[in-house]
Design a protein around this motif. Structure first.
Motif, mmCIF file in Angstrom:
data_model
loop_
_atom_site.group_PDB
_atom_site.id
_atom_site.type_symbol
_atom_site.label_atom_id
_atom_site.label_comp_id
_atom_site.label_asym_id
_atom_site.label_seq_id
_atom_site.Cartn_x
_atom_site.Cartn_y
_atom_site.Cartn_z
ATOM 1 N N SER A 222 0.841 -1.185 0.000
ATOM 2 C CA SER A 222 0.000 0.000 0.000
ATOM 3 C C SER A 222 0.885 1.247 0.000
ATOM 4 N N GLU A 229 -7.661 2.286 4.026
ATOM 5 C CA GLU A 229 -8.661 1.806 3.069
ATOM 6 C C GLU A 229 -8.226 0.491 2.435
ATOM 7 N N ASP A 230 -6.950 0.356 2.107
ATOM 8 C CA ASP A 230 -6.464 -0.905 1.544
ATOM 9 C C ASP A 230 -6.612 -2.042 2.545
ATOM 10 N N ARG A 232 -8.889 -2.219 4.861
ATOM 11 C CA ARG A 232 -10.324 -2.534 4.924
ATOM 12 C C ARG A 232 -10.762 -3.371 3.740
ATOM 13 N N ARG A 233 -10.353 -2.966 2.556
ATOM 14 C CA ARG A 233 -10.754 -3.694 1.351
ATOM 15 C C ARG A 233 -10.217 -5.117 1.334
ATOM 16 N N ALA A 234 -9.005 -5.294 1.845
ATOM 17 C CA ALA A 234 -8.392 -6.627 1.846
ATOM 18 C C ALA A 234 -8.842 -7.463 3.037
#
Length: 262
Positions: A222, A229-230, A232-234
């Protein structure tokens, strides 16, 4: 197999406490002395994140006592753990306090050493591989490189038991050195914002290493402004080490040739 000319391993006397680090996960990362302690102990007071395969190395009849601290869940207070160690040592048992990583790197080993000293009990310290250095190295992220940094910051990303935190993230950002965060997930967005306020560029390389040196290990690349945010998305959660700084970007140069720890 330990060779015959290897230095003799110390006796683990009854009534003594050994404060040992189990490393970041994989039992193969145990030190020889930690393995010896596990095999000798009468009672093992262990953290929540100790790999079950490590605990299975204990002697027949050895008692396992969980003293793990998990964020947001009921956990024993440090004073209760200290009292447990004292109680079993005074009962004449060989007591092993087994922690993930290294007992003196965000492991509260010093609190326990001080409590044992106050109780008049003898103890031994057995260092372990701390996840912030070993876990990241296994992922291809060096702590230092001569082309990027001359120092590295190890910082606790979680709050103390009383909910306070003394970390001055803006001041740490101004050091200009890579930062390795232990257990930061609950505070990650706020930490990332504070580091940017302190002067770190939004595009500073970053990486998340979840469950280092276990079957569940994941590495997410990241950058500082996208870190939370990365994650959270992962679906990245604890336990996790986060590296922020130039060294986090170096793994791209070697990842094609890096042989996985497994």
């Amino acid at each position: 197999m330990i060779p015959a000319n290897f230095p003799a391993l110390p006796e683990f006397p009854p009534g003594e406490v050994w404060l040992a680090g189990a490393g970041p996960g994989d039992p193969r990362l145990l030190t020889v002395l930690a393995l010896h302690a596990i095999g000798c102990a009468d009672v093992i007071v262990h953290d929540a994140l100790i790999d079950r395969r490590v605990l299975d190395l204990r002697a027949a009849g050895a008692e396992l006592l969980s003293a793990g601290k998990r964020g947001g869940r009921p956990s024993p207070k440090q004073g209760e753990i200290n009292a447990l160690l004292v109680e079993h040592a005074r009962a004449g048992r060989r007591v092993l306090r087994l922690k993930g990583g290294d007992p003196f790197v965000f492991g509260r080993g010093w609190d326990e050493a001080a409590a044992l000293t106050e109780a008049g009990l003898r103890f031994r310290i057995i260092p372990g591989l701390t996840a912030g250095l070993a876990g990241t190295a296994l992922a291809g992220i060096p702590a230092t490189s001569r082309d990027t940094n001359h120092a590295v910051v190890l910082a606790a990303g979680h709050r103390a038991e009383d909910g306070s935190s003394d970390a001055d993230w803006e001041a740490l950002a101004r050091l200009g050195q890579p930062i390795v965060l232990y257990m930061p997930m609950a505070q990650l967005a706020g930490i990332a914002a504070a580091l940017q306020r302190g002067g770190l560029a939004p595009d500073t390389p970053a990486a998340l290493v979840q469950s280092a040196a276990t079957e569940d290990e994941r590495v997410v690349d990241s950058r500082l402004d996208a870190l939370a945010e990365d994650a959270r998305r992962a679906g990245v959660g604890s336990p996790c080490i986060v590296v922020i700084g130039a060294t986090a970007g170096l793994r791209h140069e070697v990842r094609g040739s890096l042989v996985g720890w497994r």
